[in-house]
Design an enzyme around this catalytic site. Structure first.
Site, PDB file in Angstrom:
ATOM      1  N   HIS A   1       0.753  -0.967   0.390  1.00 49.83           N
ATOM      2  CA  HIS A   1       0.071  -0.230  -0.376  1.00 49.83           C
ATOM      3  C   HIS A   1       0.839   1.424  -0.361  1.00 49.83           C
ATOM      4  O   HIS A   1       0.947   2.145   0.820  1.00 49.83           O
ATOM      5  CB  HIS A   1      -1.673  -0.197   1.517  1.00 49.83           C
ATOM      6  CG  HIS A   1      -0.651  -0.218   2.822  1.00 49.83           C
ATOM      7  ND1 HIS A   1       0.217   0.354   3.244  1.00 49.83           N
ATOM      8  CD2 HIS A   1      -1.734  -0.806   3.334  1.00 49.83           C
ATOM      9  CE1 HIS A   1       0.241   0.091   4.346  1.00 49.83           C
ATOM     10  NE2 HIS A   1      -0.524  -0.966   4.966  1.00 49.83           N
TER      11      HIS A   1
ATOM     12  N   HIS B   1      -5.216  -8.295  14.643  1.00 49.43           N
ATOM     13  CA  HIS B   1      -5.016  -7.188  14.199  1.00 49.43           C
ATOM     14  C   HIS B   1      -5.465  -7.864  12.593  1.00 49.43           C
ATOM     15  O   HIS B   1      -5.579  -8.893  12.130  1.00 49.43           O
ATOM     16  CB  HIS B   1      -3.132  -7.074  13.985  1.00 49.43           C
ATOM     17  CG  HIS B   1      -3.617  -5.179  12.516  1.00 49.43           C
ATOM     18  ND1 HIS B   1      -4.337  -4.862  11.823  1.00 49.43           N
ATOM     19  CD2 HIS B   1      -2.292  -5.351  11.956  1.00 49.43           C
ATOM     20  CE1 HIS B   1      -4.005  -4.062  11.411  1.00 49.43           C
ATOM     21  NE2 HIS B   1      -2.572  -4.177  11.374  1.00 49.43           N
TER      22      HIS B   1
ATOM     23  N   GLU C   1      -5.747  -6.064   9.861  1.00 54.91           N
ATOM     24  CA  GLU C   1      -5.135  -5.861   8.235  1.00 54.91           C
ATOM     25  C   GLU C   1      -5.310  -6.858   7.706  1.00 54.91           C
ATOM     26  O   GLU C   1      -4.778  -8.858   8.003  1.00 54.91           O
ATOM     27  CB  GLU C   1      -4.120  -5.559   8.203  1.00 54.91           C
ATOM     28  CG  GLU C   1      -3.945  -4.925   7.125  1.00 54.91           C
ATOM     29  CD  GLU C   1      -3.037  -2.865   6.998  1.00 54.91           C
ATOM     30  OE1 GLU C   1      -2.464  -3.405   8.048  1.00 54.91           O
ATOM     31  OE2 GLU C   1      -3.117  -2.198   6.065  1.00 54.91           O
TER      32      GLU C   1
ATOM     33  N   ASP D   1      -3.388  -8.458   5.273  1.00 54.77           N
ATOM     34  CA  ASP D   1      -2.013  -9.855   5.392  1.00 54.77           C
ATOM     35  C   ASP D   1      -2.059 -10.882   6.418  1.00 54.77           C
ATOM     36  O   ASP D   1      -1.082 -11.130   6.501  1.00 54.77           O
ATOM     37  CB  ASP D   1      -0.263  -8.581   5.539  1.00 54.77           C
ATOM     38  CG  ASP D   1      -0.355  -7.293   6.466  1.00 54.77           C
ATOM     39  OD1 ASP D   1      -1.932  -6.716   6.542  1.00 54.77           O
ATOM     40  OD2 ASP D   1       0.684  -7.123   7.018  1.00 54.77           O
TER      41      ASP D   1
ATOM     42  N   HIS E   1      -1.030  -0.091  14.477  1.00 52.61           N
ATOM     43  CA  HIS E   1      -0.984   0.643  13.889  1.00 52.61           C
ATOM     44  C   HIS E   1      -2.651   1.413  13.673  1.00 52.61           C
ATOM     45  O   HIS E   1      -3.443   1.885  12.649  1.00 52.61           O
ATOM     46  CB  HIS E   1      -0.301   1.234  12.401  1.00 52.61           C
ATOM     47  CG  HIS E   1      -0.601   0.343  11.174  1.00 52.61           C
ATOM     48  ND1 HIS E   1      -0.813   0.482  10.278  1.00 52.61           N
ATOM     49  CD2 HIS E   1      -0.755  -1.033  11.542  1.00 52.61           C
ATOM     50  CE1 HIS E   1      -1.228  -0.442   9.644  1.00 52.61           C
ATOM     51  NE2 HIS E   1      -0.993  -1.302  10.748  1.00 52.61           N
TER      52      HIS E   1
ATOM     53  N   ASP F   1       2.043  -6.209  14.457  1.00 49.33           N
ATOM     54  CA  ASP F   1       2.975  -5.459  13.492  1.00 49.33           C
ATOM     55  C   ASP F   1       4.058  -4.231  13.942  1.00 49.33           C
ATOM     56  O   ASP F   1       4.951  -3.804  13.346  1.00 49.33           O
ATOM     57  CB  ASP F   1       2.458  -3.817  12.755  1.00 49.33           C
ATOM     58  CG  ASP F   1       1.419  -4.651  11.384  1.00 49.33           C
ATOM     59  OD1 ASP F   1       1.840  -5.359  11.648  1.00 49.33           O
ATOM     60  OD2 ASP F   1       0.287  -4.702  10.914  1.00 49.33           O
TER      61      ASP F   1
ATOM     62  N   TYR G   1      10.510   0.769   7.741  1.00 52.95           N
ATOM     63  CA  TYR G   1       8.979   0.430   8.110  1.00 52.95           C
ATOM     64  C   TYR G   1       8.720   1.276   9.520  1.00 52.95           C
ATOM     65  O   TYR G   1       7.356   1.160   9.078  1.00 52.95           O
ATOM     66  CB  TYR G   1       9.028  -0.930   9.474  1.00 52.95           C
ATOM     67  CG  TYR G   1       7.557  -2.095   9.590  1.00 52.95           C
ATOM     68  CD1 TYR G   1       7.129  -2.727   8.264  1.00 52.95           C
ATOM     69  CD2 TYR G   1       6.502  -1.534  10.349  1.00 52.95           C
ATOM     70  CE1 TYR G   1       6.096  -3.751   8.561  1.00 52.95           C
ATOM     71  CE2 TYR G   1       5.645  -2.290  10.725  1.00 52.95           C
ATOM     72  CZ  TYR G   1       4.984  -3.015   9.824  1.00 52.95           C
ATOM     73  OH  TYR G   1       3.908  -4.006  10.573  1.00 52.95           O
TER      74      TYR G   1
ATOM     75  N   HIS H   1       6.069  -9.310  10.917  1.00 57.11           N
ATOM     76  CA  HIS H   1       6.823  -9.093   9.767  1.00 57.11           C
ATOM     77  C   HIS H   1       8.405  -8.982  10.081  1.00 57.11           C
ATOM     78  O   HIS H   1       8.513  -8.916  11.281  1.00 57.11           O
ATOM     79  CB  HIS H   1       5.838  -7.980   8.936  1.00 57.11           C
ATOM     80  CG  HIS H   1       4.879  -7.306   8.356  1.00 57.11           C
ATOM     81  ND1 HIS H   1       4.745  -8.087   7.860  1.00 57.11           N
ATOM     82  CD2 HIS H   1       4.360  -7.007   9.467  1.00 57.11           C
ATOM     83  CE1 HIS H   1       3.103  -8.293   7.608  1.00 57.11           C
ATOM     84  NE2 HIS H   1       3.026  -7.100   8.425  1.00 57.11           N
TER      85      HIS H   1
HETATM   86 FE1  FEO Z   1      -1.006  -3.410   9.218  1.00 48.90          FE
HETATM   87 FE2  FEO Z   1       0.803  -6.004   8.366  1.00 48.90          FE
HETATM   88  O1  FEO Z   1      -0.709  -5.056   8.284  1.00 48.90           O
END
Ligand code: FEO
Length: 396
Positions: free
Chosen positions: A28, A82, A84, A86, A148, A167, A193, A226
């Site tokens: 993104h 979370h 999101e 991913d 986030h 994250d 990041y 990640h």
């Molecule tokens: Fe906020 Fe790794 O997604």
């Protein structure tokens, strides 16, 4: 499932069972030249726990890694830290396969997962500070709202003292090694990041770190969603988050620009010479070859942003406008700077750029430097002087 994907043990009862995305180059708006990983973790106990899942398309890899430790169907509890995509993209398919007793998320996570999938995922909300005893393994959940997303939370495994940080403390870096001590480029990727994902929430980072300090939370291992697991020196990434959240200006200027016929580029070069002459570090970043997220990364440990644009049809050049919209959103604090550029008919586009810098929170130390067509010696001298003045402010 296949036998090629193996879990990696990160603590006595904890395994990394995520997926490696070697192909990802864009997240993104953020360039990811090293790809990324979608980390998920298996915690063993009477009731095995799966913490987080993976992006759509990676469930097979995750389930294969789990199967290298236990049959996936033995998992009794799934935690979604979370929503999101991913991390949740494969959540519905994994729940259908595993049929766990419980699926846990924060109160906001329950709402956001419902808003994503519009199906009954059998979700149970956990509150801030709530403990889960899974028979030999105990987790405590802590909300990390706006780190986030509004639904974000982290989980701390008692005994082994592993923080599943979602994250936070992560980075986009696909690599063969699973640990910080196996990943030489970690500092630059962790900074990138932070600069591109976490920066707008720096006040929340400060509050989160203070809350953890007050609660005496000092994890032995930090396991983000990640990139590498922090096992060698987890305190170092915590220290860096404290530094980056402070957004203290450093003695470095970032000059970002685009150019049509080379005039704005000449001004950028002269400004850079002025910055150097004053004793400051400089990074000159032409938008023809610098991604917006690389510029945001360079700004993380800088004190000045100087942006140049030619005027095209009375407007800021499109690539410069793209950069500015991105930087306005990231809202980096404590920067000085200036706008500059070349024009033919009228300097309106450079004035618009100055307004965008103001919206980004940059304190402009001079009026926009506007050059009619091609810079002459006087214009280059003015650009050099601007760079020297920027340096003087950085060193004050
Ligand atoms: Fe906020 Fe790794 O997604």
């Amino acid at each position: 499932m296949d036998g090629a994907h193996k879990a990696v043990k990160i603590a006595e009862k904890v395994y990394w069972v995520g997926a490696i995305d070697w192909r990802l180059r864009e997240f993104h708006g953020y360039s990811t030249p090293r790809g990324t990983t979608y980390n998920a973790y298996l915690v063993l106990g009477e009731k095995p726990i799966l913490l987080d899942t993976v992006k759509a398309g990676f469930a097979g890899e995750m389930l294969s890694r789990i199967a290298s430790v236990i049959p996936p169907e033995e998992i009794k509890i799934v935690v979604s830290n979370h929503s999101e995509m991913d991390h949740s993209g494969e959540l519905p398919s994994v729940l259908k396969k595993l049929r766990p007793e419980k699926v846990l998320a924060s109160e906001m996570g329950v709402k956001t997962l419902r808003a994503h999938f519009h199906e009954d995922l059998n979700l149970t909300a956990v509150s801030d500070g709530q403990k889960l005893d899974a028979g030999g393994s105990a987790l405590t959940f802590y909300e990390s709202r706006m780190l986030h997303w509004p639904d974000s939370m982290v989980a701390l495994l008692e005994g082994e003292n592993v923080l599943f940080s979602n994250d936070i403390f992560g980075m986009h870096a696909a690599c063969g090694g699973r640990f910080d001590d196996e990943t030489p480029a970690w500092r630059a990727e962790a900074a990138k990041y932070y600069a591109n994902i976490v920066l707008p929430y720096s006040a929340v980072v400060k509050a989160f770190l203070a809350k953890a300090e007050k609660a005496g939370i000092r994890p032995k291992i930090i396991a983000p969603d990640h990139g590498p697991v922090w096992r060698k020196n987890p305190a170092e990434i915590v220290r860096l988050y404290g530094k980056w959240a402070g957004q203290k200006p450093e003695n470095k200027a970032v000059i970002a620009y685009d150019t049509m016929w080379g005039s704005t580029e000449k001004l950028a070069g002269a400004i850079a010479e002025g910055v150097i002459s004053g004793g400051s570090e400089v990074r000159v970043m032409p938008l023809s070859s610098s991604h917006r997220s690389e510029i945001a990364s360079e700004l993380l440990e800088a004190g000045a942003l100087v942006v140049g644009s030619p005027v095209l049809n009375k407007q800021v050049f499109p690539t410069v406008a793209d950069l500015m919209v991105y930087l306005i959103g990231l809202a980096r604090k404590n920067l000085v700077g200036a706008a500059f550029g070349s024009y033919g008919w009228a300097p309106s586009g450079i004035e618009n750029l100055s307004a965008m810098l103001k919206e980004a929170g940059v304190e402009q130390i001079a009026a926009p430097l506007c050059c009619h067509y091609v810079p002459d010696e006087a214009a280059l001298s003015a650009a050099f002087k601007l760079g020297a003045e920027i340096s003087a402010r950085l060193r004050a």
